[in-house]
Design an enzyme around this catalytic site. Structure first.
Site, PDB file in Angstrom:
ATOM      1  N   HIS A   1     -17.005  -1.368 -13.965  1.00 54.75           N
ATOM      2  CA  HIS A   1     -17.020  -2.163 -12.731  1.00 54.75           C
ATOM      3  C   HIS A   1     -15.629  -2.245 -12.121  1.00 54.75           C
ATOM      4  CE1 HIS A   1     -21.084  -3.477 -12.489  1.00 54.75           C
ATOM      5  NE2 HIS A   1     -21.068  -4.191 -13.601  1.00 54.75           N
TER       6      HIS A   1
ATOM      7  N   CYS B   1     -16.594   2.171  -8.458  1.00 50.01           N
ATOM      8  CA  CYS B   1     -16.997   2.076  -7.058  1.00 50.01           C
ATOM      9  C   CYS B   1     -15.787   1.967  -6.135  1.00 50.01           C
ATOM     10  CB  CYS B   1     -17.896   0.870  -6.834  1.00 50.01           C
ATOM     11  SG  CYS B   1     -19.514   1.001  -7.606  1.00 50.01           S
TER      12      CYS B   1
ATOM     13  N   ARG C   1     -17.614   6.568  -4.750  1.00 51.24           N
ATOM     14  CA  ARG C   1     -17.058   6.552  -6.090  1.00 51.24           C
ATOM     15  C   ARG C   1     -15.620   7.064  -6.094  1.00 51.24           C
ATOM     16  NH1 ARG C   1     -20.799   3.932  -5.995  1.00 51.24           N
ATOM     17  NH2 ARG C   1     -22.715   4.015  -7.250  1.00 51.24           N
TER      18      ARG C   1
END
Length: 276
Positions: free
Chosen positions: A184, A258, A267
């Site tokens: 993340h 991300c 990405r």
């Protein structure tokens, strides 16, 4: 005899309608404030509280792995040899699935390089870990990052716990092929929040039960689509932007997250090669 005087009862008229409208507006304002407070609390929970929980859990998991590695009968791990430890930084991403036809590799390269100040360890095979189970520690000195690596990239079972996830079907640490990871960038511990700060030449280490593998950052792909499976292929090369990537077999590391921040539209990809 008195005259009968009719009494006329007047309606509330405009004043009544205005009072009714004011009541509706007041109720709507109260509802808006209530909804706003609920949304604010949800944002605080998502951005702040989940970060605290995941970050603390990830730290505990790193220590648990290190304790297990130095337990009686276990191969001594890096912690027992006096390696310096840095507190983790702070980040998110669910990125492309493993490319079709990719096979896991469990054979590690002998003589994998160790970080400065740490003795070179003989690198044996890294066994395929159980699904969603943590089995390694990723360290990025430039980012002050120290985070557990777990098998799989499931959001609830791996990424939302603040861990970094290993793409099934890609190589294991130190092996020929592509050891590909996802994490993340925002919320849930956000281990890869500052992944964009990595530069060519930076070192990234992966510890697995008494073995250390050191990768050197070689290339960065600032932005690609979420379906660009080429970035985690055995020989990583973007299928969206073919000018980014490699063309020869080797032992690679891929870090994905991300971008831009607080979105999951694209990405960001960082590649490294194993230091022999």
């Amino acid at each position: 005899m008195r005259d009968h005087i009719p009494v006329v009862v007047r309606g509330r008229g405009r004043r009544g309608r205005r009072a009714g409208l004011a009541g509706v507006l007041w109720a709507a304002a109260e509802l808006t404030v209530t909804v706003g407070m609920v949304v604010l609390l949800l944002v605080v929970h998502q951005v702040w509280w989940t970060n605290r929980q995941a970050l603390a859990g990830a730290r505990d998991e790193v220590r648990a792995l290190e304790r297990a590695w130095v337990a009686p009968g276990a191969t001594p791990g890096p912690e027992s040899e006096g390696d310096a430890r840095e507190e983790p930084g702070a980040q998110g991403a669910v990125v492309p699935s493993a490319p079709a036809g990719a096979r896991p590799s469990s054979s590690a390269s002998a003589g994998a390089g160790a970080s400065a100040g740490s003795p070179t360890r003989a690198a044996g095979p890294v066994a395929e870990p159980g699904r969603d189970r943590s089995y390694a520690v990723l360290r990025i000195p430039r980012l002050g990052l120290e985070v557990p690596v777990a098998q799989g990239v499931d959001k609830k079972a791996v990424l939302d716990k603040g861990y970094v996830g290993h793409y099934p079907g890609t190589a294991q640490p130190g092996a020929e092929g592509n050891f590909a990871l996802a994490g993340h960038r925002n919320t849930h511990g956000e281990p890869f929040r500052y992944l964009n700060r990595l530069r060519v030449g930076d070192e990234v280490t992966v510890d697995v039960r008494g073995q250390r593998y050191t990768y050197v950052v070689g290339r960065v792909l600032p932005e690609t689509t979420a379906r660009d499976t080429g970035v985690i292929a055995p020989v990583p090369r973007s299928v969206v932007k073919p000018e980014y990537g490699y063309s020869a077999p080797g032992a690679y590391l891929t870090l994905t997250t991300c971008t831009p921040e607080y979105t999951s539209t694209y990405r960001l990809v960082v590649w490294g090669t194993l230091k022999r």
